[in-house]
Design an enzyme around this catalytic site. Sequence first.
Site, PDB file in Angstrom:
ATOM      1  N   ASN A  89       0.795  -1.224   0.000  1.00 50.62           N
ATOM      2  CA  ASN A  89       0.000   0.000   0.000  1.00 50.62           C
ATOM      3  C   ASN A  89       0.832   1.281   0.000  1.00 50.62           C
ATOM      4  O   ASN A  89       0.350   2.326  -0.425  1.00 50.62           O
ATOM      5  CB  ASN A  89      -0.938  -0.028   1.225  1.00 50.62           C
ATOM      6  CG  ASN A  89      -1.561   1.310   1.501  1.00 50.62           C
ATOM      7  OD1 ASN A  89      -2.448   1.750   0.775  1.00 50.62           O
ATOM      8  ND2 ASN A  89      -1.099   1.995   2.538  1.00 50.62           N
ATOM      9  N   TYR A 155       3.043   8.806 -11.987  1.00 51.30           N
ATOM     10  CA  TYR A 155       2.187   8.117 -11.008  1.00 51.30           C
ATOM     11  C   TYR A 155       1.174   7.259 -11.764  1.00 51.30           C
ATOM     12  O   TYR A 155       0.960   6.091 -11.432  1.00 51.30           O
ATOM     13  CB  TYR A 155       1.474   9.182 -10.167  1.00 51.30           C
ATOM     14  CG  TYR A 155       0.558   8.682  -9.066  1.00 51.30           C
ATOM     15  CD1 TYR A 155       1.077   8.219  -7.860  1.00 51.30           C
ATOM     16  CD2 TYR A 155      -0.833   8.715  -9.223  1.00 51.30           C
ATOM     17  CE1 TYR A 155       0.234   7.799  -6.836  1.00 51.30           C
ATOM     18  CE2 TYR A 155      -1.676   8.297  -8.207  1.00 51.30           C
ATOM     19  CZ  TYR A 155      -1.137   7.840  -7.010  1.00 51.30           C
ATOM     20  OH  TYR A 155      -1.977   7.425  -6.002  1.00 51.30           O
ATOM     21  N   THR A 190      -6.303  11.933   2.743  1.00 53.43           N
ATOM     22  CA  THR A 190      -5.139  11.444   3.494  1.00 53.43           C
ATOM     23  C   THR A 190      -4.023  12.477   3.353  1.00 53.43           C
ATOM     24  O   THR A 190      -4.086  13.354   2.486  1.00 53.43           O
ATOM     25  CB  THR A 190      -4.611  10.105   2.927  1.00 53.43           C
ATOM     26  OG1 THR A 190      -3.984  10.378   1.672  1.00 53.43           O
ATOM     27  CG2 THR A 190      -5.681   9.059   2.773  1.00 53.43           C
TER      28      THR A 190
HETATM   29  N1  LIG Z   1      -5.009   9.601  -1.142  1.00 51.75           N
HETATM   30  C1  LIG Z   1      -5.470   9.384  -2.363  1.00 51.75           C
HETATM   31  O1  LIG Z   1      -6.201  10.206  -2.936  1.00 51.75           O
HETATM   32  C2  LIG Z   1      -5.139   8.109  -3.078  1.00 51.75           C
HETATM   33  C3  LIG Z   1      -5.925   7.750  -4.198  1.00 51.75           C
HETATM   34  C4  LIG Z   1      -5.621   6.578  -4.871  1.00 51.75           C
HETATM   35  C5  LIG Z   1      -4.571   5.794  -4.453  1.00 51.75           C
HETATM   36  N2  LIG Z   1      -3.827   6.185  -3.365  1.00 51.75           N
HETATM   37  C6  LIG Z   1      -2.725   5.302  -2.962  1.00 51.75           C
HETATM   38  O2  LIG Z   1      -2.986   4.859  -1.645  1.00 51.75           O
HETATM   39  C7  LIG Z   1      -1.759   4.439  -1.039  1.00 51.75           C
HETATM   40  C8  LIG Z   1      -1.696   4.985   0.364  1.00 51.75           C
HETATM   41  O3  LIG Z   1      -1.623   6.389   0.280  1.00 51.75           O
HETATM   42  P1  LIG Z   1      -2.359   7.367   1.308  1.00 51.75           P
HETATM   43  O4  LIG Z   1      -3.287   8.207   0.518  1.00 51.75           O
HETATM   44  O5  LIG Z   1      -2.847   6.638   2.483  1.00 51.75           O
HETATM   45  O6  LIG Z   1      -1.125   8.326   1.657  1.00 51.75           O
HETATM   46  P2  LIG Z   1      -0.289   8.589   2.990  1.00 51.75           P
HETATM   47  O7  LIG Z   1       0.743   9.565   2.597  1.00 51.75           O
HETATM   48  O8  LIG Z   1      -1.217   8.893   4.104  1.00 51.75           O
HETATM   49  O9  LIG Z   1       0.380   7.165   3.282  1.00 51.75           O
HETATM   50  C9  LIG Z   1       1.432   6.646   2.530  1.00 51.75           C
HETATM   51  C10 LIG Z   1       2.393   5.950   3.466  1.00 51.75           C
HETATM   52  O10 LIG Z   1       3.417   5.327   2.674  1.00 51.75           O
HETATM   53  C11 LIG Z   1       4.622   5.474   3.375  1.00 51.75           C
HETATM   54  N3  LIG Z   1       5.771   5.354   2.457  1.00 51.75           N
HETATM   55  C12 LIG Z   1       6.098   6.172   1.437  1.00 51.75           C
HETATM   56  N4  LIG Z   1       7.251   5.780   0.868  1.00 51.75           N
HETATM   57  C13 LIG Z   1       7.647   4.656   1.527  1.00 51.75           C
HETATM   58  C14 LIG Z   1       8.762   3.796   1.416  1.00 51.75           C
HETATM   59  N5  LIG Z   1       9.708   3.989   0.495  1.00 51.75           N
HETATM   60  N6  LIG Z   1       8.838   2.739   2.249  1.00 51.75           N
HETATM   61  C15 LIG Z   1       7.903   2.541   3.211  1.00 51.75           C
HETATM   62  N7  LIG Z   1       6.834   3.345   3.385  1.00 51.75           N
HETATM   63  C16 LIG Z   1       6.709   4.395   2.551  1.00 51.75           C
HETATM   64  C17 LIG Z   1       4.549   6.854   4.018  1.00 51.75           C
HETATM   65  O11 LIG Z   1       5.473   6.980   5.103  1.00 51.75           O
HETATM   66  C18 LIG Z   1       3.089   6.899   4.447  1.00 51.75           C
HETATM   67  O12 LIG Z   1       2.929   6.433   5.778  1.00 51.75           O
HETATM   68  C19 LIG Z   1      -0.661   4.913  -1.981  1.00 51.75           C
HETATM   69  O13 LIG Z   1      -0.195   3.823  -2.750  1.00 51.75           O
HETATM   70  C20 LIG Z   1      -1.356   5.932  -2.866  1.00 51.75           C
HETATM   71  O14 LIG Z   1      -0.746   6.047  -4.120  1.00 51.75           O
HETATM   72  C21 LIG Z   1      -4.096   7.303  -2.664  1.00 51.75           C
END
Ligand SMILES: NC(=O)c1ccc[n+]([C@@H]2O[C@H](COP(=O)([O-])OP(=O)(O)OC[C@H]3O[C@@H](n4cnc5c(N)ncnc54)[C@H](O)[C@@H]3O)[C@@H](O)[C@H]2O)c1
Length: 273
Positions: A89, A155, A190
């Site tokens: 994730n 992305y 988030t």
């Molecule tokens: N927020 C959105 O709108 C959205 C929409 C679609 C998909 N996503 C995807 O959801 C997933 C979670 O994102 P989120 O929105 O909860 O964001 P977030 O920033 O709250 O969480 C992402 C987490 O990933 C961790 N991370 C980043 N790089 C890392 C690494 N190299 N090693 C270990 N941990 C690492 C960060 O420390 C953070 O805790 C991501 O893959 C993101 O692309 C998010």
Amino acid sequence: MKLEGKIAIITGAASGIGRATALRLAREGASIVVADQNEAGARETVALVEQAGGKAAAVKVDVTKSAELASMLAFAEKTYGGFDILYNNAGVTTGNPRYPDSPEDRWRRTVEIDLNAVIEGTRQAIPKLQARGGGVIISTASLAGLFGFQQDPVYAAAKHGVVGLTRALIGLKDEMNIRVNCVCPAVVRTPLVTSGIDALQGAAREAAEKQMSAMPMLPAEEIAEAVYELIRDDDAAGIVMGITLGDTRRVVDPPITLPVTSGTPGARQHPRV
Ligand SMILES: NC(=O)c1ccc[n+]([C@@H]2O[C@H](COP(=O)([O-])OP(=O)(O)OC[C@H]3O[C@@H](n4cnc5c(N)ncnc54)[C@H](O)[C@@H]3O)[C@@H](O)[C@H]2O)c1
């Protein structure tokens, strides 16, 4: 799969969708390995799970490092005796300036975290799940993995890769009882989305806050619920699940179907592909 007594590793669980999913799966009785490079945030997630009566342990991991992914899996084995679920994730966006103006290190970082780490984490988990008799691998792709997301082309490319990997691994269900699925959320409230505002000041910040408050966003709990459903459903394999605001969750079929040669893994479940 029933979650009671199972072990789930969740990367990026220090925050956002990962944290919400840790809490959701723990509520069903799973023990959670909270894996993130943000140690303080990971410890906070563990505390939240424990406060809610669940079990969790934190491990620091940079998902771009193969050796650290291996240590993360070993940590689950040492702490809980193995794992049944890997949720890939962790993710980042490329940020500004937008590709093609983004510097090389920025766009490469996006691909490393959002795609290569998913491929490598999945590769390492497969033999371990197979030895356990099966399991579930799930990844967070994005709606950006399903259409031409112009705000962040790299992305979009990485998330399209996660969607492709998920569909192409459908055959693992028949071969070794490993179900590989992914979720494709629209915009979720988030830090990934909101943290850009923190860097702004004055009128720019005001404008960004106004724009953000007008933007419809999914709560992270909605994605956690979809992840839980995909884990629970023993038929779900190769599923790409779109999650948008207001609509029900839906499986997104591949746009093109080709005949398969007999013996291709997954041919039986997906005769149209
Ligand atoms: N927020 C959105 O709108 C959205 C929409 C679609 C998909 N996503 C995807 O959801 C997933 C979670 O994102 P989120 O929105 O909860 O964001 P977030 O920033 O709250 O969480 C992402 C987490 O990933 C961790 N991370 C980043 N790089 C890392 C690494 N190299 N090693 C270990 N941990 C690492 C960060 O420390 C953070 O805790 C991501 O893959 C993101 O692309 C998010």
